[in-house]
Design a protein around this motif. Sequence first.
Motif, PDB file in Angstrom:
ATOM      1  N   LYS A  15       0.808  -1.222   0.000  1.00 43.07           N
ATOM      2  CA  LYS A  15       0.000   0.000   0.000  1.00 43.07           C
ATOM      3  C   LYS A  15       0.843   1.275   0.000  1.00 43.07           C
ATOM      4  CE  LYS A  15      -1.003   0.984   4.848  1.00 43.07           C
ATOM      5  NZ  LYS A  15      -2.039   1.247   5.833  1.00 43.07           N
ATOM      6  N   THR A  17      -1.100   4.504   0.330  1.00 41.59           N
ATOM      7  CA  THR A  17      -1.901   5.135   1.387  1.00 41.59           C
ATOM      8  C   THR A  17      -3.016   4.145   1.712  1.00 41.59           C
ATOM      9  OG1 THR A  17      -3.443   6.184  -0.155  1.00 41.59           O
ATOM     10  CG2 THR A  17      -1.483   7.457   0.445  1.00 41.59           C
ATOM     11  N   ASP A  18      -3.802   4.440   2.734  1.00 39.31           N
ATOM     12  CA  ASP A  18      -4.870   3.508   3.112  1.00 39.31           C
ATOM     13  C   ASP A  18      -5.831   3.222   1.965  1.00 39.31           C
ATOM     14  OD1 ASP A  18      -3.918   3.078   5.632  1.00 39.31           O
ATOM     15  OD2 ASP A  18      -5.110   4.667   6.564  1.00 39.31           O
ATOM     16  N   ASP A  19      -6.013   4.199   1.088  1.00 40.20           N
ATOM     17  CA  ASP A  19      -6.952   3.971  -0.014  1.00 40.20           C
ATOM     18  C   ASP A  19      -6.253   3.774  -1.366  1.00 40.20           C
ATOM     19  OD1 ASP A  19      -6.088   6.529  -0.254  1.00 40.20           O
ATOM     20  OD2 ASP A  19      -8.062   7.500  -0.236  1.00 40.20           O
ATOM     21  N   LYS A  21      -3.854   1.017  -3.007  1.00 43.28           N
ATOM     22  CA  LYS A  21      -3.119  -0.250  -2.939  1.00 43.28           C
ATOM     23  C   LYS A  21      -2.033  -0.279  -4.016  1.00 43.28           C
ATOM     24  CE  LYS A  21      -5.719  -2.132   0.283  1.00 43.28           C
ATOM     25  NZ  LYS A  21      -5.937  -0.855   0.995  1.00 43.28           N
ATOM     26  N   HIS A 167       3.510  11.148  -2.337  1.00 42.92           N
ATOM     27  CA  HIS A 167       3.351  10.004  -1.430  1.00 42.92           C
ATOM     28  C   HIS A 167       4.593   9.107  -1.371  1.00 42.92           C
ATOM     29  CE1 HIS A 167      -0.814  10.974  -0.850  1.00 42.92           C
ATOM     30  NE2 HIS A 167      -1.093  10.845  -2.141  1.00 42.92           N
TER      31      HIS A 167
END
Length: 221
Positions: A15, A17-19, A21, A167
């Motif tokens: 991942k 970020t959490d949203d 993948k 990110h």
Amino acid sequence: MANKKVLMVVTNHTKITDDHKTGLWLEEFAVPYNVFKEKGYDVKVTSIDGGEVALDPNSLPEEKNEAWEAAENELKDTAQLSKDDAQGFDAVFLPGGHGTMYDFPDSETLQYVLQQFAEDDRVIGSVCHGPAGLVNVTYQNGTPLVEGKKVSAFTDEEEKDMGLDQHMPFLLESKLREKGADIVKGDSWSDFSIRDGHLATGQNPMSSRSTAEKVVEALES
């Protein structure tokens, strides 16, 4: 003559970020895998942690690609990369996927294996984000592996195009430059790869085949 042996090392990181993948980018693994198998090479597939390898959802084709099936089957239960893998192979190949940005640079085992390949002048190949595995590798005398070498990798511009630059733990092109690499690149999202002696690198997923072919060229020359 014995078959050439190729070690492939892939990411296990899943991942950004959490949203968002991530994982291994399928084309960058499957296409080189097939190139090596077509040459009759023995291929061992390993990953940083071993076990089943997650694929970046964005890398999955809309329709199943039967030509990639054998390669995908190799990802169901991979061996964990070990220091023993530093010996017994003619080449090592690092496919990309954003996952590599997280687990490749920090893997002491990968750094060790790549250092042994570099010291022995064996072939090292890598495509797209795979060269994240090269950024912390040095020769035993401390010289960065990429210093003074022509290298291609996923560009800062391509990262910004994807909107993922903010990110990432670092920007790959910039980091390779910091380590002394002579970055060579083509147009964004076009096939571009380069070979500098025993090092073959490619810019993006579109460069998967040409990078693998340069590894073959290095092995056969």
